[in-house]
Motif scaffolding. Structure first.
Motif, PDB file in Angstrom:
ATOM      1  N   ILE A  24     -70.230  96.989 -48.569  1.00  0.00           N
ATOM      2  CA  ILE A  24     -70.881  95.789 -49.089  1.00  0.00           C
ATOM      3  C   ILE A  24     -72.294  95.758 -48.518  1.00  0.00           C
ATOM      4  CG2 ILE A  24     -70.320  94.125 -47.266  1.00  0.00           C
ATOM      5  CD1 ILE A  24     -69.820  93.518 -51.038  1.00  0.00           C
ATOM      6  N   SER A  25     -73.184  95.009 -49.131  1.00  0.00           N
ATOM      7  CA  SER A  25     -74.581  94.995 -48.703  1.00  0.00           C
ATOM      8  C   SER A  25     -74.754  94.236 -47.387  1.00  0.00           C
ATOM      9  CB  SER A  25     -75.462  94.354 -49.767  1.00  0.00           C
ATOM     10  OG  SER A  25     -75.185  92.966 -49.867  1.00  0.00           O
ATOM     11  N   ASP A  26     -75.844  94.550 -46.676  1.00  0.00           N
ATOM     12  CA  ASP A  26     -76.193  93.789 -45.477  1.00  0.00           C
ATOM     13  C   ASP A  26     -76.404  92.319 -45.822  1.00  0.00           C
ATOM     14  OD1 ASP A  26     -76.128  96.172 -44.095  1.00  0.00           O
ATOM     15  OD2 ASP A  26     -78.306  96.359 -43.890  1.00  0.00           O
ATOM     16  N   ASP A  27     -77.049  92.064 -46.956  1.00  0.00           N
ATOM     17  CA  ASP A  27     -77.312  90.677 -47.357  1.00  0.00           C
ATOM     18  C   ASP A  27     -76.023  89.886 -47.514  1.00  0.00           C
ATOM     19  OD1 ASP A  27     -80.025  91.128 -47.352  1.00  0.00           O
ATOM     20  OD2 ASP A  27     -80.202  91.354 -49.525  1.00  0.00           O
ATOM     21  N   GLU A  28     -74.997  90.526 -48.092  1.00  0.00           N
ATOM     22  CA  GLU A  28     -73.731  89.824 -48.291  1.00  0.00           C
ATOM     23  C   GLU A  28     -73.054  89.540 -46.952  1.00  0.00           C
ATOM     24  OE1 GLU A  28     -70.231  88.048 -49.563  1.00  0.00           O
ATOM     25  OE2 GLU A  28     -72.199  88.209 -50.501  1.00  0.00           O
ATOM     26  N   LEU A  29     -73.053  90.520 -46.049  1.00  0.00           N
ATOM     27  CA  LEU A  29     -72.460  90.272 -44.734  1.00  0.00           C
ATOM     28  C   LEU A  29     -73.193  89.146 -44.009  1.00  0.00           C
ATOM     29  CD1 LEU A  29     -71.678  93.850 -43.336  1.00  0.00           C
ATOM     30  CD2 LEU A  29     -70.034  92.071 -43.929  1.00  0.00           C
ATOM     31  N   GLU A  30     -74.503  89.181 -44.072  1.00  0.00           N
ATOM     32  CA  GLU A  30     -75.282  88.153 -43.380  1.00  0.00           C
ATOM     33  C   GLU A  30     -75.060  86.780 -44.000  1.00  0.00           C
ATOM     34  OE1 GLU A  30     -79.169  89.823 -43.544  1.00  0.00           O
ATOM     35  OE2 GLU A  30     -78.737  91.336 -41.996  1.00  0.00           O
ATOM     36  N   ARG A  31     -74.837  86.725 -45.307  1.00  0.00           N
ATOM     37  CA  ARG A  31     -74.516  85.450 -45.957  1.00  0.00           C
ATOM     38  C   ARG A  31     -73.235  84.871 -45.389  1.00  0.00           C
ATOM     39  NH1 ARG A  31     -71.031  83.321 -49.339  1.00  0.00           N
ATOM     40  NH2 ARG A  31     -69.858  85.282 -49.497  1.00  0.00           N
ATOM     41  N   ARG A  32     -72.214  85.719 -45.249  1.00  0.00           N
ATOM     42  CA  ARG A  32     -70.935  85.261 -44.714  1.00  0.00           C
ATOM     43  C   ARG A  32     -71.081  84.789 -43.271  1.00  0.00           C
ATOM     44  NH1 ARG A  32     -67.519  90.645 -46.505  1.00  0.00           N
ATOM     45  NH2 ARG A  32     -67.927  90.476 -48.755  1.00  0.00           N
ATOM     46  N   TRP A  33     -71.713  85.614 -42.462  1.00  0.00           N
ATOM     47  CA  TRP A  33     -71.862  85.268 -41.050  1.00  0.00           C
ATOM     48  C   TRP A  33     -72.601  83.949 -40.887  1.00  0.00           C
ATOM     49  CZ3 TRP A  33     -74.163  90.761 -39.918  1.00  0.00           C
ATOM     50  CH2 TRP A  33     -73.133  91.721 -40.002  1.00  0.00           C
TER      51      TRP A  33
END
Length: 396
Positions: free
Chosen positions: A9-18
């Motif tokens: 998954i993209s870094d942006d998606e992980l950062e959105r979740r976090w």
């Protein structure tokens, strides 16, 4: 490393979740989350936070602080420490340290190794607030040992509901992955239709479906199937029950319940007849479509799982069909079964941008009737079917 990763998954998606979770942690004054998983069928919390699934029954423990990188505890050698705080890992994104230990669920005494590492990693949060995510998934021996090992005065709370409410609403990136998973299953079903013939075993067709999914990037899956003569009822089963040889005049039902590219689960279920479907099969399948439409018409934001369950069973009774006593509609994502459940015991109401599997199923004396597809609940209150396989009984 990047060339080894399967559909990250993209870094942006992980950062959105976090960011979303940390905001709620701040509101709830939670210092750190504690979670554990050991498989990628029903271990989605681990994948959600790290993008790396727990697999093979090996326990993976994640500590997710409100204001620091994660600590992950998993399979490795005694004393193994990988420190990514000064040099981030392209695979273990958001992780500050990976702590290894050779522990195994069937070997009871090894749980102490994971627990001790978790106790040490939780030391900075002594007498703070620890939120447990998915307590029902965590080894009770592990959780008991950790609770005993942290200082008195530490507050423990269940943070599962908090995380679930974020996790069930899918982002655009997640929805795209789930449509890709459905398209993968459509292709796998077509491969089964092309291959089915008298003399082939149930297990061979299930294996073919799995092969097609694996080629497309699937990481895990459940492939339930069964064949039987037309005029009898056969509920599909797992691999242990898939040795039957299919004959001319039989029907074959297959559920492809697999993760697609990136680890998102959807599920597709259909029936094919080697010959002609009976009138009973056609009549009951027609009603199954009505029952599913009854459900999907009510999948709107704010829908109560309890109310839908009761309405659905009233509809089934009014039409002389068996009540649902298990589960016929539920969320999916990184977990094969995810909240919300459209059932009497679900407290969460349906939210927009949720993906659900809907599979009304029942058997009579002469046939097994069902259909299974996934639906996206959209912001405007409508639903969209993810799969494109025709909604019919196939004849070959």
């Amino acid at each position: 490393m990047n060339e080894r990763l399967l559909n990250p998954i993209s870094d942006d998606e992980l950062e959105r979740r976090w960011a979303a979770v940390r905001l709620r942690m701040q509101e709830e004054k939670i210092d750190v989350l504690l979670m554990q998983g050991s498989n990628d069928f029903m271990g989605g919390y681990i994948k959600y936070f790290t993008d790396i699934p727990a697999t093979n029954g090996y326990p993976v423990t994640v500590l997710f602080p409100r204001d620091a990188p994660m600590t992950v505890i998993g399979q490795g050698t005694f004393g193994m420490v990988q420190d990514f705080r000064s040099r981030p890992s392209p695979a273990r994104r958001g992780v500050g340290r990976y702590l290894g230990t050779p522990s195994y669920l069937p070997i009871g005494y090894t749980v102490a190794y994971d627990a001790q590492l978790a106790i040490e990693a939780l030391a900075p949060y002594a007498q703070g607030r620890i939120g447990v995510v998915g307590a029902s998934i965590i080894s009770s021996a592990f959780l008991d040992a950790v609770r005993r090992g942290v200082p008195a005065g530490t507050q423990w709370l269940d943070a599962s509901e908090m995380v679930d409410r974020i996790k069930v609403e899918k982002s655009d990136a997640e929805i795209d992955r789930m449509f890709a998973a459905a398209a993968m299953q459509d292709r796998a079903w077509q491969a089964v239709l092309d291959a089915i013939r008298p003399g082939i075993r149930d297990n061979e067709l299930a294996a073919l479906a799995e092969y097609e999914c694996r080629k497309a990037g699937s990481e895990q899956g459940l492939y339930l199937c069964a064949s039987a003569p037309v005029g009898t009822a056969a509920m599909f089963g797992n691999r242990y029950f898939q040795n039957r040889v299919i004959q001319q005049g039989d029907y074959f039902s297959l559920l492809i319940e697999s993760s697609g590219p990136g680890g998102y689960f959807t599920e597709l279920g259909r029936t094919v007849v080697l010959g002609k479907a009976s009138d009973d099969m056609r009549d009951e399948f027609g009603f199954v479509l009505e029952a599913r439409k009854f459900t999907t018409d009510r999948l709107v934001p704010g829908c109560s799982g309890r109310a839908l369950w009761e309405d659905y069973n009233a509809f089934m009774r009014a039409n002389g069909r068996p009540e649902e006593k298990r589960l016929h509609c539920h969320g999916q994502g990184y977990d094969m079964v995810e909240r919300p459940l459209m059932r009497h015991d679900e407290s969460m109401t349906l939210r927009p941008r949720t993906v659900l599997a809907c599979h009304p199923t029942y058997a009579t004396a002469t046939t097994f009737s069902w259909i299974c597809d996934n639906y996206l609940v959209k912001l405007d209150g409508t639903t969209e079917r993810l799969h494109r396989t025709p909604e019919q009984i196939f004849e070959r």
